[in-house]
Design an enzyme around this catalytic site. Structure first.
Site, short mmCIF file in Angstrom:
data_model
loop_
_atom_site.label_atom_id
_atom_site.label_comp_id
_atom_site.label_asym_id
_atom_site.label_seq_id
_atom_site.Cartn_x
_atom_site.Cartn_y
_atom_site.Cartn_z
N ASP A 129 -2.33 -1.97 9.84
CA ASP A 129 -2.52 -1.98 8.38
C ASP A 129 -3.06 -3.31 7.85
O ASP A 129 -3.31 -3.43 6.65
CB ASP A 129 -1.19 -1.69 7.67
CG ASP A 129 -0.68 -0.28 7.92
OD1 ASP A 129 -1.50 0.60 8.28
OD2 ASP A 129 0.53 -0.06 7.75
N LYS A 150 0.85 -1.21 0.00
CA LYS A 150 0.00 0.00 0.00
C LYS A 150 0.87 1.24 0.00
O LYS A 150 2.05 1.22 0.42
CB LYS A 150 -0.96 0.04 1.19
CG LYS A 150 -0.31 0.05 2.59
CD LYS A 150 0.12 1.42 3.10
CE LYS A 150 0.80 1.32 4.46
NZ LYS A 150 1.67 2.45 4.79
#
Ligand code: C5P
Length: 308
Positions: free
Chosen positions: A135, A8
């Site tokens: 995350d 990401k």
């Protein structure tokens, strides 16, 4: 059983003040990239892990490895036997601010859930993921999402188009807690560039650019409150951002807690030429191109799985 999960980049990252539990409240826009790690699991006599690929030597093979903790957590939650042979094939830079460890945990949850036939609802996998790291829920979900809380509470973001990125990889990683601690220190001395007191509307320009499918506006809107802290710990990253600007990137930002720098290109062809030009400047260890948004953690069809 094999699964992969995406890297990401945070298109916007506003960091609130330090909380009593040692975390910071965030408002962030996550974008998953088609740069992914692959995890293979098979029944074994004991829980073991082996790591191959990008930066494998820097990945812990004990309980410091989030994928190992993911096996144990899912086994404890479902009553399954955690004795599996776990193989990680790394493409995401290690300790690079691209959530590689979280991707491995997310892919491991998906692979073990399938191997053991536990078939947990996606919300339960996300709740387990949030216990492993802030995350991990995003690694399970992918796409583009607005993250709040520690980053584990996610809302869908409407997005038009796809975006082409160049990732400038650095030598060595940065520790996420160390970067947050440096931000707290810079804030105490008044030189962090953000105070953390009002993160409320910070991602609005990024959300507007994504809705419009406008890469030029997105390039201008990229922002990361952790960037001054990452630059303070790694002053050389300023040269990578400057080279990106010089070479015509639409924008550039340190990815998460760094030290990877993400540069936005106009399209795939521009990303390829930008990556080659950046490599020629010698300002970073290596370059990768990537496209986002990309899907979240998913099983890999058996024929495509890396052979263990
Ligand atoms: O959740 P995760 O284990 O990835 O977080 C690693 C460290 O990063 C935390 O221990 C904390 O120091 C810092 N962090 C933070 N605020 C967040 C997320 C992470 O301070 N929202």
């Amino acid at each position: 059983m094999a699964a992969r999960a995406p890297a990401k980049v945070n298109l916007a990252l506003s960091v609130g003040p330090l909380r009593a539990d040692g975390y910071h409240d965030l408002r962030t826009v996550f974008c998953a990239l088609d740069l992914a790690d692959e995890v293979t699991v098979e029944p074994a006599g004991a829980l073991t892990v082996e790591v191959h690929g990008e930066g494998a030597g820097d990945v812990p093979t004990d309980r410091g490895n989030l994928a190992v903790r993911a096996v144990e957590l899912l086994a404890a939650a479902t009553g399954a036997d955690p004795a599996v042979r776990l193989r990680l094939d790394k493409r995401i830079p290690v300790a690079g601010g691209c959530a590689g460890g979280s991707a491995d945990a997310a892919a491991t949850l998906v692979a073990c859930d399938a191997l053991w036939g536990t078939r947990l609802p996606v919300e339960e996998l996300a709740a387990l993921g949030a216990q492993l790291g802030s995350d991990v829920p995003f690694g399970l979900r992918g796409g583009v999402a607005l993250g709040t809380g520690r980053g584990e509470r996610l809302q869908t973001v409407p997005v038009a188009g796809t975006y082409a990125w160049v990732l400038a990889l650095a030598d060595g990683g940065l520790s996420t807690p160390a970067v947050y601690a440096e931000l707290d220190r810079l804030r105490r001395v008044g030189s962090a560039g953000s105070t953390g007191t009002d993160p409320g509307t910070a991602p609005a320009p990024v959300l507007a650019a994504l809705r419009a499918g406008d890469p030029v506006a997105l390039g201008r809107a990229l922002r990361n409150d952790l960037q001054p802290a990452a630059l303070s710990l790694r002053p050389g990253l300023a040269g990578v951002l400057a080279a990106g600007r010089d070479l015509g990137a639409l924008g550039g930002v340190v990815s998460g807690s760094g030290p990877t720098v993400a540069l936005l290109a106009r399209d795939g062809a521009h990303a390829a030429s930008l990556a080659a030009a950046l490599a020629g400047r010698g300002v970073c260890r290596d370059v990768r191109t990537a496209v986002g948004p990309a899907p979240g953690a998913a099983l890999v069809p058996a024929a495509r799985a890396v052979r263990a």
